[in-house]
Design a protein around this motif. Structure first.
Motif, mmCIF file in Angstrom:
data_model
loop_
_atom_site.group_PDB
_atom_site.id
_atom_site.type_symbol
_atom_site.label_atom_id
_atom_site.label_comp_id
_atom_site.label_asym_id
_atom_site.label_seq_id
_atom_site.Cartn_x
_atom_site.Cartn_y
_atom_site.Cartn_z
ATOM 1 N N GLU A 1 -7.738 -1.710 3.072
ATOM 2 C CA GLU A 1 -7.002 -2.432 3.998
ATOM 3 C C GLU A 1 -7.317 -2.551 5.251
ATOM 4 O OE1 GLU A 1 -6.345 2.102 5.262
ATOM 5 O OE2 GLU A 1 -4.442 1.773 6.612
ATOM 6 N N ALA B 37 -8.081 -5.558 -1.890
ATOM 7 C CA ALA B 37 -7.390 -3.296 -1.791
ATOM 8 C C ALA B 37 -8.202 -2.881 -0.489
ATOM 9 C CB ALA B 37 -8.084 -3.194 -3.230
ATOM 10 N N PHE C 13 0.706 -1.151 -0.202
ATOM 11 C CA PHE C 13 0.270 0.211 0.220
ATOM 12 C C PHE C 13 1.318 1.485 0.286
ATOM 13 C CE2 PHE C 13 -4.490 -1.528 0.962
ATOM 14 C CZ PHE C 13 -4.147 -2.602 0.835
ATOM 15 N N ARG C 14 -0.148 2.023 0.144
ATOM 16 C CA ARG C 14 1.161 3.770 -0.125
ATOM 17 C C ARG C 14 0.013 4.828 0.251
ATOM 18 N NH1 ARG C 14 1.974 5.276 -7.132
ATOM 19 N NH2 ARG C 14 -0.152 5.453 -6.710
ATOM 20 N N GLN C 15 0.813 5.466 0.348
ATOM 21 C CA GLN C 15 0.733 6.825 1.078
ATOM 22 C C GLN C 15 0.623 8.369 1.300
ATOM 23 O OE1 GLN C 15 -0.475 6.814 5.796
ATOM 24 N NE2 GLN C 15 -2.155 8.426 5.228
ATOM 25 N N ALA D 136 -3.279 -2.216 -8.860
ATOM 26 C CA ALA D 136 -3.748 -0.727 -8.351
ATOM 27 C C ALA D 136 -4.330 -0.526 -10.285
ATOM 28 C CB ALA D 136 -3.906 0.178 -7.254
ATOM 29 N N SER E 87 -3.816 2.131 -11.640
ATOM 30 C CA SER E 87 -3.112 3.572 -11.780
ATOM 31 C C SER E 87 -1.682 2.638 -11.340
ATOM 32 C CB SER E 87 -2.658 4.279 -9.905
ATOM 33 O OG SER E 87 -2.878 3.209 -9.202
ATOM 34 N N LYS F 268 -3.190 12.157 2.302
ATOM 35 C CA LYS F 268 -4.039 11.338 1.844
ATOM 36 C C LYS F 268 -3.995 10.109 2.255
ATOM 37 C CE LYS F 268 -4.069 12.954 -3.865
ATOM 38 N NZ LYS F 268 -3.703 12.339 -4.772
ATOM 39 N N GLY F 269 -4.898 9.074 2.596
ATOM 40 C CA GLY F 269 -5.341 7.514 2.438
ATOM 41 C C GLY F 269 -4.383 6.867 2.268
ATOM 42 N N ARG F 270 -4.272 5.813 2.792
ATOM 43 C CA ARG F 270 -3.672 5.204 2.546
ATOM 44 C C ARG F 270 -4.319 3.610 1.199
ATOM 45 N NH1 ARG F 270 -0.113 0.976 6.698
ATOM 46 N NH2 ARG F 270 -0.753 2.530 7.550
ATOM 47 N N GLU F 271 -2.967 4.286 -0.041
ATOM 48 C CA GLU F 271 -4.172 3.538 -0.695
ATOM 49 C C GLU F 271 -3.666 2.351 -1.510
ATOM 50 O OE1 GLU F 271 -3.927 5.314 -4.669
ATOM 51 O OE2 GLU F 271 -2.125 5.580 -4.194
ATOM 52 N N PHE F 272 -4.324 1.048 -2.002
ATOM 53 C CA PHE F 272 -3.589 0.047 -2.699
ATOM 54 C C PHE F 272 -2.629 0.405 -3.790
ATOM 55 C CE2 PHE F 272 -3.757 -4.725 -3.128
ATOM 56 C CZ PHE F 272 -4.091 -4.918 -4.390
#
Length: 124
Positions: free
Chosen positions: A108, A106, A36-38, A60, A62, A42-46
């Motif tokens: 969290e 995906a 995951f990344r943050q 993801a 992206s 922003k919130g943490r995203e998969f």
């Protein structure tokens, strides 16, 4: 399980970077490891995940076509090869693991174990 992530750094747009995450013990074949990344504010995203049993991989949208997740089961380690990096990839990257996880990678809150995070900064 303790997760130790490494490999972050400062790179330029278009460069590549490889992250590693080692688990302190074997992950069950019913489980998974992922990233995951943050980004700031922003919130943490998969980002990506790999099923530890059959090796199925999930990304993801992206990062599809630019990032590759892989594993070394013998070393309880997951990797994230990041290519064609963009400034919008700048974030703290976290590895995650669970011993029993089959779906909804995906989400969290489905993951049980988290690493400490490693900073990836992509300059334009």
């Amino acid at each position: 399980v303790q997760l130790q992530a490494s490999g972050g750094g400062l790179v330029q747009a278009g460069d590549s970077l490889r992250l590693s995450c080692a688990a302190s013990r074997r992950i069950f074949t019913s489980g998974a490891m992922g990233w995951f990344r943050q980004a700031p504010g922003k919130g943490r995203e998969f980002v990506a995940a790999i099923n530890w049993g059959d090796g199925r991989i999930y990304y993801a949208d992206s990062v599809k076509g630019r990032f590759v997740i892989s594993r070394d089961s013998a070393r309880n380690t997951v990797f994230l090869q990041m290519s064609s990096l963009k400034p919008e990839d700048t974030a703290v990257y976290y590895c995650a693991a669970h011993d029993v996880l089959y779906t909804n990678y995906a989400m969290e809150n489905r993951w049980k174990y988290w690493g400490q995070g490693t900073q990836v900064t992509v300059s334009s």
